[in-house]
Design an enzyme around this catalytic site. Structure first.
Site, PDB file in Angstrom:
ATOM      1  N   TYR A 146      -4.952   6.743  -5.115  1.00  0.00           N
ATOM      2  CA  TYR A 146      -5.744   6.399  -3.930  1.00  0.00           C
ATOM      3  C   TYR A 146      -4.813   6.199  -2.744  1.00  0.00           C
ATOM      4  O   TYR A 146      -3.796   5.497  -2.848  1.00  0.00           O
ATOM      5  CB  TYR A 146      -6.537   5.116  -4.184  1.00  0.00           C
ATOM      6  CG  TYR A 146      -7.428   4.706  -3.031  1.00  0.00           C
ATOM      7  CD1 TYR A 146      -8.540   5.473  -2.678  1.00  0.00           C
ATOM      8  CD2 TYR A 146      -7.172   3.539  -2.306  1.00  0.00           C
ATOM      9  CE1 TYR A 146      -9.367   5.093  -1.629  1.00  0.00           C
ATOM     10  CE2 TYR A 146      -8.001   3.153  -1.260  1.00  0.00           C
ATOM     11  CZ  TYR A 146      -9.088   3.925  -0.925  1.00  0.00           C
ATOM     12  OH  TYR A 146      -9.906   3.544   0.111  1.00  0.00           O
ATOM     13  N   ASP A 241       3.674   6.496  -0.872  1.00  0.00           N
ATOM     14  CA  ASP A 241       2.688   5.493  -0.476  1.00  0.00           C
ATOM     15  C   ASP A 241       3.010   4.175  -1.177  1.00  0.00           C
ATOM     16  O   ASP A 241       2.769   4.013  -2.373  1.00  0.00           O
ATOM     17  CB  ASP A 241       1.285   5.998  -0.832  1.00  0.00           C
ATOM     18  CG  ASP A 241       0.183   5.069  -0.352  1.00  0.00           C
ATOM     19  OD1 ASP A 241       0.512   3.953   0.118  1.00  0.00           O
ATOM     20  OD2 ASP A 241      -0.994   5.455  -0.448  1.00  0.00           O
ATOM     21  N   LYS A 275      -1.066  -3.946   3.059  1.00  0.00           N
ATOM     22  CA  LYS A 275      -1.262  -5.129   2.216  1.00  0.00           C
ATOM     23  C   LYS A 275      -0.223  -6.230   2.518  1.00  0.00           C
ATOM     24  O   LYS A 275      -0.349  -6.895   3.519  1.00  0.00           O
ATOM     25  CB  LYS A 275      -1.326  -4.702   0.747  1.00  0.00           C
ATOM     26  CG  LYS A 275      -2.559  -3.755   0.532  1.00  0.00           C
ATOM     27  CD  LYS A 275      -2.911  -3.458  -0.891  1.00  0.00           C
ATOM     28  CE  LYS A 275      -4.271  -2.780  -0.993  1.00  0.00           C
ATOM     29  NZ  LYS A 275      -4.269  -1.330  -1.118  1.00  0.00           N
TER      30      LYS A 275
HETATM   31  C1  LIG Z   1      -5.046  -0.115  -0.509  1.00  0.00           C
HETATM   32  C2  LIG Z   1      -4.342   1.186  -0.495  1.00  0.00           C
HETATM   33  C3  LIG Z   1      -4.484   2.106   0.569  1.00  0.00           C
HETATM   34  C4  LIG Z   1      -5.484   1.906   1.665  1.00  0.00           C
HETATM   35  O1  LIG Z   1      -5.230   0.796   2.454  1.00  0.00           O
HETATM   36  P1  LIG Z   1      -6.437   0.174   3.325  1.00  0.00           P
HETATM   37  O2  LIG Z   1      -5.773  -0.892   4.125  1.00  0.00           O
HETATM   38  O3  LIG Z   1      -7.442  -0.322   2.342  1.00  0.00           O
HETATM   39  O4  LIG Z   1      -6.985   1.270   4.167  1.00  0.00           O
HETATM   40  C5  LIG Z   1      -3.689   3.227   0.575  1.00  0.00           C
HETATM   41  N1  LIG Z   1      -2.816   3.466  -0.411  1.00  0.00           N
HETATM   42  C6  LIG Z   1      -2.662   2.622  -1.455  1.00  0.00           C
HETATM   43  C7  LIG Z   1      -1.652   2.939  -2.511  1.00  0.00           C
HETATM   44  C8  LIG Z   1      -3.429   1.472  -1.540  1.00  0.00           C
HETATM   45  O5  LIG Z   1      -3.296   0.670  -2.603  1.00  0.00           O
END
Ligand SMILES: *Cc1c(COP(=O)(O)O)cnc(C)c1O
Length: 438
Positions: A146, A241, A275
């Site tokens: 994701y 990511d 986060k």
């Molecule tokens: C949570 C998450 C996202 C998206 O971040 P949001 O602030 O919810 O848009 C993207 N990549 C990873 C790996 C995530 O865990």
């Protein structure tokens, strides 16, 4: 299943009348575990308190940001002090420079940093940047991973789509979907074959540093290095990511843990953070090599902007959080993570429930199946009914788990012995409930 109070049920009815599904983000809706979501009134340390005043030991931690625990007084104080100076200026601030500097000190490969408000924006921008830098159209992603909810990245995505069992999203055009190639995770041969066929048209491979949105699926040894090697060979970029892992699994994220900061075994071109970096406020970032990052406007031709980007309250929370997140904090979170994994494993074994605990650093999750999970197909082949029963029994025991079998569990530095005791006390009944639901 736990019985939500009349109060909670009334609020959910009101919520559904004004908000689709009653929630601002789908996984909160308890869709896959059933029942009424817990409406939270406040949180402190390792606890969340619902609108009835009932407290739960929290293993969601806002899906990652609350590394120090909720409402850490220093972080709250920093936000309050910033708020008193004005909420948003739409002009540069010294705090942005300070936070970008803190990030680069930890992750030197992030030579330039651009702030945005969400992880979704960070990955969306990273992809535009990769296309702008390479003048190529295609993106490669892995199934079950994701990267937020931008059109290009929703194919076979984890998190809420995995929880809901959806292959992708309505509203994404065929043309957009056709520009995203989805490969099985941990499969170097599939990656190499794709590059043999499409290599000259691939702008970037995007990967989670550690996939943690289909449950935690550690990269096989050498997999991230293989992505680096193949992308370099074909002139494509590697987007790492770290929205989930960055500043949570260690001071320099998973890159620091796996590749090492001093003489890294691999270095991605672009990192995305979110986060923890916002300390619980809406803030995310992308960072990378100066030569690539400076293709962003206003220096370069790749446009990106944001009215609230680098917001002063959010940057204050991020700075305070990173300043407090020292080795002691990471040691503590690592230790608590291990303790919870051991306790969960023992309780499920005792009750005869097939399970696999998987971790990468302090990130972990529990799969209700008996074989290790290497990719999305494996992750989908788990007993979600057993998880739902386990989840609700834990909630009854005063412990809030992520309401999905496809999510990591999160600890914080505020999880103390008392919290651990509450978790241990809740486990036998939850394991028994899982055994009964199989
Ligand atoms: C949570 C998450 C996202 C998206 O971040 P949001 O602030 O919810 O848009 C993207 N990549 C990873 C790996 C995530 O865990």
């Amino acid at each position: 299943m736990n019985q939500a109070s009349a109060n909670q049920q009334r609020l959910m009815a009101r919520a559904k009348a004004v908000i689709p599904g009653g929630v601002s983000s789908p996984v909160r809706a308890f869709g896959s575990v059933g029942g009424t979501p817990v409406f939270v009134a406040r949180a402190e340390g390792n606890r969340v308190f619902d609108i009835d005043g009932t407290d739960y030991v929290d293993l969601v931690c806002s899906w990652g940001p609350a590394l120090l625990g909720h409402a850490h007084p220093t972080v709250v104080g920093a936000v309050q002090a910033a708020a008193a100076q004005g909420l948003s200026f739409g002009a540069p601030t010294s705090a942005e420079v300070d936070l970008a500097t803190l990030i680069r000190e930890r992750v030197p490969a992030a030579e330039r940093v651009r702030f945005v408000s969400t992880g979704t924006e960070a990955t969306m921008t990273a992809i535009r940047l990769a296309r702008g830098a390479t003048d190529r159209p295609l993106i490669v992603k892995f199934a079950g991973l994701y990267h937020g909810h931008s059109d290009a990245l929703l194919a076979a995505a984890g998190s809420g789509l995995a929880t809901a069992g959806l292959p992708g999203s309505a509203g994404v055009t065929e043309a957009t979907a056709a520009e995203t190639i989805v490969l099985p995770y941990n499969d170097v041969a599939a990656l190499e074959e794709t590059f043999v066929t499409h290599g000259e048209r691939v702008a970037a491979v995007i990967t989670e540093a550690v996939p943690a949105n289909m449950g935690v699926v550690p990269p096989a040894p050498g997999f991230n290095e293989a992505i680096r090697r193949v992308t370099t060979e074909h002139g494509a970029l590697m987007i790492f990511d770290e929205v989930m892992t960055g500043f949570r699994v260690g001071p320099a994220g998973w890159w620091g843990v796996e590749a090492g900061v001093e003489n890294p075994t691999y270095t991605p071109d672009i990192f995305t953070f979110g986060k923890v970096v916002g300390g619980g406020m809406p803030l995310a970032a992308l960072g990378g090599r100066a030569g690539i990052m400076e293709l962003l406007a206003p220096v370069g031709p790749v446009y990106q902007a944001g009215t609230l980007s680098g917001n002063p309250l959010a940057t204050a929370a991020g700075i305070a959080t990173l300043q407090l997140a020292d080795d002691h904090v990471y040691d503590l979170v690592n230790r608590r993570s291990k303790e919870v994994q051991d306790a969960v494993g023992a309780a499920l074994t005792q009750a005869g429930v097939p399970h696999v605990l998987q971790n990468a650093g302090n990130l972990f999750s529990v799969f209700f199946r008996d074989e290790p999970v290497r990719n999305y197909d494996d992750a989908k082949a788990q007993d979600t009914a057993a998880f739902a029963a386990f989840f609700h029994a834990m909630l009854d025991g005063g412990v809030a788990l992520p309401p999905s079998a496809f999510e990591a569990w999160f600890l914080s530095a505020a999880h103390d012995d008392e919290a651990m005791q509450r978790i241990s006390d809740a486990l036998p009944a939850a394991a028994a409930a899982a055994a009964a639901a199989r």
